[in-house]
Scaffold this motif. Structure first.
Motif, short mmCIF file in Angstrom:
data_model
loop_
_atom_site.label_atom_id
_atom_site.label_comp_id
_atom_site.label_asym_id
_atom_site.label_seq_id
_atom_site.Cartn_x
_atom_site.Cartn_y
_atom_site.Cartn_z
N UNK A 136 -12.47 8.77 32.20
CA UNK A 136 -12.41 7.37 31.80
C UNK A 136 -11.60 7.20 30.52
N UNK A 137 -11.83 8.08 29.55
CA UNK A 137 -11.10 8.02 28.29
C UNK A 137 -9.63 8.31 28.51
N UNK A 138 -9.35 9.34 29.30
CA UNK A 138 -7.97 9.72 29.56
C UNK A 138 -7.19 8.64 30.28
N UNK A 139 -7.86 7.89 31.16
CA UNK A 139 -7.20 6.80 31.88
C UNK A 139 -7.06 5.55 31.04
N UNK A 140 -7.66 5.57 29.85
CA UNK A 140 -7.58 4.40 28.99
C UNK A 140 -8.37 3.22 29.51
N UNK A 141 -9.41 3.45 30.31
CA UNK A 141 -10.23 2.37 30.86
C UNK A 141 -11.27 1.97 29.82
N UNK A 142 -11.24 0.73 29.35
CA UNK A 142 -12.21 0.30 28.34
C UNK A 142 -13.64 0.43 28.87
N UNK A 143 -14.53 0.92 28.04
CA UNK A 143 -15.94 1.11 28.43
C UNK A 143 -16.84 0.56 27.33
N UNK A 144 -17.97 0.02 27.76
CA UNK A 144 -19.04 -0.34 26.84
C UNK A 144 -20.34 0.18 27.44
N UNK A 145 -21.12 0.90 26.67
CA UNK A 145 -22.39 1.41 27.14
C UNK A 145 -23.53 0.46 26.77
N UNK A 146 -24.54 0.42 27.61
CA UNK A 146 -25.75 -0.34 27.32
C UNK A 146 -26.92 0.64 27.36
N UNK A 147 -27.50 0.91 26.18
CA UNK A 147 -28.63 1.84 26.07
C UNK A 147 -28.29 3.18 26.68
N UNK A 148 -27.09 3.67 26.43
CA UNK A 148 -26.68 4.97 26.95
C UNK A 148 -26.88 6.05 25.90
N UNK A 149 -26.82 7.31 26.37
CA UNK A 149 -26.97 8.45 25.47
C UNK A 149 -26.11 9.58 26.03
N UNK A 150 -26.46 10.82 25.70
CA UNK A 150 -25.72 11.95 26.25
C UNK A 150 -24.29 12.00 25.74
N UNK A 151 -23.32 12.36 26.61
CA UNK A 151 -21.93 12.50 26.19
C UNK A 151 -21.31 11.21 25.66
N UNK A 152 -21.87 10.05 26.04
CA UNK A 152 -21.28 8.78 25.60
C UNK A 152 -21.55 8.52 24.12
N UNK A 153 -22.56 9.16 23.54
CA UNK A 153 -22.91 8.91 22.14
C UNK A 153 -21.73 9.21 21.23
N UNK A 154 -21.33 8.21 20.46
CA UNK A 154 -20.24 8.39 19.52
C UNK A 154 -18.86 8.25 20.14
N UNK A 155 -18.76 8.14 21.47
CA UNK A 155 -17.45 8.05 22.11
C UNK A 155 -17.21 6.71 22.78
N UNK A 156 -18.26 5.98 23.05
CA UNK A 156 -18.14 4.69 23.73
C UNK A 156 -18.88 3.64 22.92
N UNK A 157 -18.27 2.49 22.64
CA UNK A 157 -19.00 1.40 21.99
C UNK A 157 -20.25 1.07 22.79
N UNK A 158 -21.35 0.84 22.10
CA UNK A 158 -22.64 0.74 22.79
C UNK A 158 -23.45 -0.45 22.29
N UNK A 159 -24.16 -1.08 23.23
CA UNK A 159 -25.13 -2.12 22.91
C UNK A 159 -26.52 -1.54 23.17
#
Length: 359
Positions: A136-159
């Motif tokens: 997802x990051x390599x493709x430049x696809x914008x992501x927003x996490x909602x109550x996510x954890x794991x690998x997304x922590x610190x790499x995806x803007x999160x609500x």
């Protein structure tokens, strides 16, 4: 073709960026036509794209009549899913967009995103693995996490929900009623929301001049059956708790059933506060609960994507939680003698088991 291969057939934006000597955001702008790029840079990036066989996503300006937002959830049947989707769809509808719903089942679930050319993806409590997140990051696809954890922590803007203040409100309410023997049922401490809940519990107890008792803490699998077992263990203690804070709807449901089958009336003999704001089906009484703004979080995440590029990670927006008073809490009973002990067979309760859910 394997699921893993399907994510890597086309070169990623990161690979193109390295070859062209530019940043991933620059390649993303060239690929999607979102912002101006110097002509010489655009030509260099497009030449590398052609050399590597990159399949370009349709520019968003060509899909103004069909603006799409991908929503990926870990399951489609949880108690919280309906509220989440109502919030997401409401925000999308306001902007004339449509939601495309997917279940996080395997690596292949993200592959259609590149061809679909959606605005971006909302990861609703879904935990993509490292390979998926890298893609997802390599493709430049914008992501927003909602109550996510794991690998997304610190790499995806999160609500995220305000788990710590919510748990603190719940325990403060029980303390105000006069409870001091307060038990806690939570999920695994490996999940950030559990750590936040426990911190909120500790803050409330500390402010009241007391501390948590280790024998009153049960953490582990956040499901109905585990809660029934844990609640039976708590009721077997020489000095059982007079109140329980349960960190999810499923845990609260299990606590209610275990108490009922042992002959403990809620709230006369045992007060219970849940978390999640959703009532488990066929489980009286109506639970006093910390309402987590699941729908509001989904709406905010969709809004962030539709407004443009989300803020850079690690960006985190915390949404407030509030205590909703119902009728599962009361002052503690006068003396242990007034608390009835019944049979241990929790499996005979005539109720429908709610589906396990983190919220």
């Amino acid at each position: 073709m394997t699921a893993r291969a399907s994510l890597t057939t086309s070169p990623t934006l990161a690979q193109i960026a390295r070859r062209a000597g530019v940043s991933v955001p620059t390649v993303s702008r060239v690929a999607n036509g979102r912002r101006p790029v110097a002509a010489s840079t655009r030509e260099r990036v497009e030449r590398v794209m052609e050399e590597l066989g990159y399949v370009r996503r349709r520019p968003r300006k060509q899909q103004a009549d069909a603006l799409l937002v991908d929503v990926v959830l870990p399951e489609l049947t949880g108690l919280w899913v309906g509220e989440f989707l109502r919030g997401a769809q409401g925000a999308a509808r306001t902007s004339g967009a449509q939601i495309v719903l997917s279940e996080l089942s395997n690596e292949n679930c993200f592959a259609p995103l590149a061809a679909r050319s959606s605005v971006g993806v909302v990861l609703g409590m879904a935990q993509p693995d490292q390979t998926q997140l890298d893609w997802l990051t390599g493709e430049g696809i914008p992501c927003v996490g909602v109550a996510t954890a794991g690998p997304t922590s610190g790499r995806v803007p999160t609500v995220v929900p305000a788990d710590r203040p919510g748990a603190r409100q719940a325990v403060e309410h029980l303390l105000a009623l006069g409870h001091r023997r307060i038990a806690v049922l939570t999920g695994s401490r490996a999940h950030p929301y559990v750590s936040e809940q426990l911190a909120g519990v500790e803050e409330a107890l500390h402010a009241a001049g007391t501390t948590a008792r280790s024998e009153y803490l049960r953490d582990g699998t956040p499901d109905f059956s585990s809660a029934v077992c844990s609640m039976n263990e708590l009721l077997d203690l020489a000095t059982p708790p007079t109140a329980v804070f349960a960190g999810s709807v499923a845990l609260a449901g299990g606590a209610v059933v275990a108490a009922a089958t042992r002959g403990f009336a809620v709230p006369e003999d045992l007060s219970i506060v849940g978390c999640g704001g959703l009532s488990a089906p066929k489980l009286p009484p109506h639970l006093t609960s910390v309402r987590l703004p699941i729908g509001d979080m989904a709406a905010v995440a969709v809004g962030m994507l539709l407004a443009g590029e989300p803020g850079p990670a690690p960006f985190m927006r915390e949404m407030p939680a509030r205590l909703v008073m119902r009728n599962s809490t009361a002052a503690p009973p006068r003396g242990v003698a007034s608390r009835r002990r019944g049979r241990r067979d929790a499996g005979t309760a005539d109720v429908t088991e709610p589906r396990p859910s983190s919220y």
